[in-house]
Design an enzyme around this catalytic site. Structure first.
Site, PDB file in Angstrom:
ATOM      1  CE  LYS A   1      -3.981  -2.237   2.206  1.00  0.00           C
ATOM      2  NZ  LYS A   1      -4.992  -2.162   3.293  1.00  0.00           N
TER       3      LYS A   1
ATOM      4  CE1 TYR B   1      -9.389  -3.051   0.292  1.00  0.00           C
ATOM      5  CE2 TYR B   1      -8.424  -1.148  -0.820  1.00  0.00           C
ATOM      6  CZ  TYR B   1      -8.289  -2.277  -0.024  1.00  0.00           C
ATOM      7  OH  TYR B   1      -7.052  -2.633   0.459  1.00  0.00           O
TER       8      TYR B   1
ATOM      9  CG  ASN C   1      -3.782  -2.285   6.879  1.00  0.00           C
ATOM     10  OD1 ASN C   1      -3.647  -1.985   5.693  1.00  0.00           O
ATOM     11  ND2 ASN C   1      -4.831  -2.953   7.327  1.00  0.00           N
TER      12      ASN C   1
ATOM     13  CG  HIS D   1      -5.411  -6.370  -0.493  1.00  0.00           C
ATOM     14  ND1 HIS D   1      -6.671  -6.373   0.061  1.00  0.00           N
ATOM     15  CD2 HIS D   1      -5.422  -7.339  -1.465  1.00  0.00           C
ATOM     16  CE1 HIS D   1      -7.411  -7.297  -0.557  1.00  0.00           C
ATOM     17  NE2 HIS D   1      -6.674  -7.886  -1.489  1.00  0.00           N
TER      18      HIS D   1
ATOM     19  CD  GLU E   1      -8.794  -9.458  -3.892  1.00  0.00           C
ATOM     20  OE1 GLU E   1      -9.711  -9.195  -3.094  1.00  0.00           O
ATOM     21  OE2 GLU E   1      -7.641  -9.785  -3.529  1.00  0.00           O
TER      22      GLU E   1
HETATM   23  P1  ADP Z   1      -8.043  -6.776   5.521  1.00  0.00           P
HETATM   24  O1  ADP Z   1      -7.202  -5.839   4.668  1.00  0.00           O
HETATM   25  O2  ADP Z   1      -7.294  -7.278   6.705  1.00  0.00           O
HETATM   26  O3  ADP Z   1      -8.672  -7.890   4.697  1.00  0.00           O
HETATM   27  P2  ADP Z   1     -10.685  -5.516   5.539  1.00  0.00           P
HETATM   28  O4  ADP Z   1     -10.966  -6.267   4.270  1.00  0.00           O
HETATM   29  O5  ADP Z   1     -11.682  -5.645   6.651  1.00  0.00           O
HETATM   30  O6  ADP Z   1      -9.251  -5.908   6.139  1.00  0.00           O
HETATM   31  O7  ADP Z   1     -10.544  -3.965   5.232  1.00  0.00           O
HETATM   32  C1  ADP Z   1      -9.896  -3.519   4.052  1.00  0.00           C
HETATM   33  C2  ADP Z   1      -8.988  -2.363   4.405  1.00  0.00           C
HETATM   34  O8  ADP Z   1      -9.778  -1.269   4.846  1.00  0.00           O
HETATM   35  C3  ADP Z   1      -8.021  -2.610   5.569  1.00  0.00           C
HETATM   36  O9  ADP Z   1      -6.845  -3.315   5.201  1.00  0.00           O
HETATM   37  C4  ADP Z   1      -7.724  -1.194   6.006  1.00  0.00           C
HETATM   38  O10 ADP Z   1      -6.793  -0.552   5.124  1.00  0.00           O
HETATM   39  C5  ADP Z   1      -9.090  -0.538   5.858  1.00  0.00           C
HETATM   40  N1  ADP Z   1      -9.876  -0.613   7.087  1.00  0.00           N
HETATM   41  C6  ADP Z   1     -10.487  -1.710   7.612  1.00  0.00           C
HETATM   42  N2  ADP Z   1     -11.132  -1.408   8.762  1.00  0.00           N
HETATM   43  C7  ADP Z   1     -10.921  -0.077   8.976  1.00  0.00           C
HETATM   44  C8  ADP Z   1     -11.321   0.848   9.992  1.00  0.00           C
HETATM   45  N3  ADP Z   1     -12.066   0.459  11.025  1.00  0.00           N
HETATM   46  N4  ADP Z   1     -10.912   2.133   9.878  1.00  0.00           N
HETATM   47  C9  ADP Z   1     -10.160   2.542   8.828  1.00  0.00           C
HETATM   48  N5  ADP Z   1      -9.754   1.732   7.826  1.00  0.00           N
HETATM   49  C10 ADP Z   1     -10.118   0.430   7.905  1.00  0.00           C
HETATM   50 MG    MG Z   2     -10.087  -7.810   3.199  1.00  0.00          MG
END
Ligand code: ADP
Ligand code: MG
Length: 140
Positions: free
Chosen positions: A11, A51, A114, A117, A128
């Site tokens: 990212k 997304y 974070n 992905h 994807e």
């Molecule tokens: P992951 O990436 O672990 O699969 P998700 O699919 O739930 O997590 O969410 C996609 C992305 O959205 C996350 O990696 C993060 O960048 C963002 N995200 C998820 N939850 C939150 C939140 N509560 N606040 C802000 N950003 C979030």
């Molecule tokens: Mg996810």
């Protein structure tokens, strides 16, 4: 166990801090091979579509803004049980909950920024991968 492919993104927070090599080392050290990789600037439309499952979530607009805030590296990772293996290497979505040694524990700035992905299922991995790579871009 089967050899699988999964889709990964380094990212904008990772490219901005020059962490792509350190993160790729985590994948390779864990036995995943990077079989395709490209650095791109995501458009708003691409990020919204990618997304789309999160469209109704409160963080959706911020997430799209973040994912288009700088270059990302899109990747195909291959190895034993690659989808689950990569989720373990990545760590929990919220770095505060991520296990020691995971990418998100070591590198993530926040629950949003974070660093990585990773696909959450083999079915989504195929969707994807096809969204960002043509078959001819992935050497066998
Ligand atoms: P992951 O990436 O672990 O699969 P998700 O699919 O739930 O997590 O969410 C996609 C992305 O959205 C996350 O990696 C993060 O960048 C963002 N995200 C998820 N939850 C939150 C939140 N509560 N606040 C802000 N950003 C979030
Ligand atoms: Mg996810």
């Amino acid at each position: 166990m089967a050899i699988e492919r999964t889709f990964s993104i380094l990212k904008p927070d990772a490219t901005r801090r020059n962490l792509t090599g350190k993160i790729n080392a985590k994948f390779e050290d864990a036995g995943l091979s990077i079989v395709a990789q490209r650095r791109i600037q995501m458009t708003t439309a691409q990020a919204e579509s990618f997304y789309g499952v999160h469209r109704e979530r409160g963080f959706f607009r911020d997430l799209v803004t973040f994912m288009t805030s700088g270059p990302v590296v899109v990747q195909v990772l291959e190895g034993e049980n690659a989808v689950l293996a990569n989720r373990e290497i990545m760590g929990a979505t919220n770095p505060a909950n991520a296990a020691a040694g995971t990418i998100r524990k070591e590198f993530a700035e926040s629950i949003e920024a974070n660093s990585v992905h990773g696909s959450d299922s083999a079915e989504n991995a195929a969707i994807e991968i096809a969204y960002f790579f043509a078959g001819c871009d992935i050497p066998g």
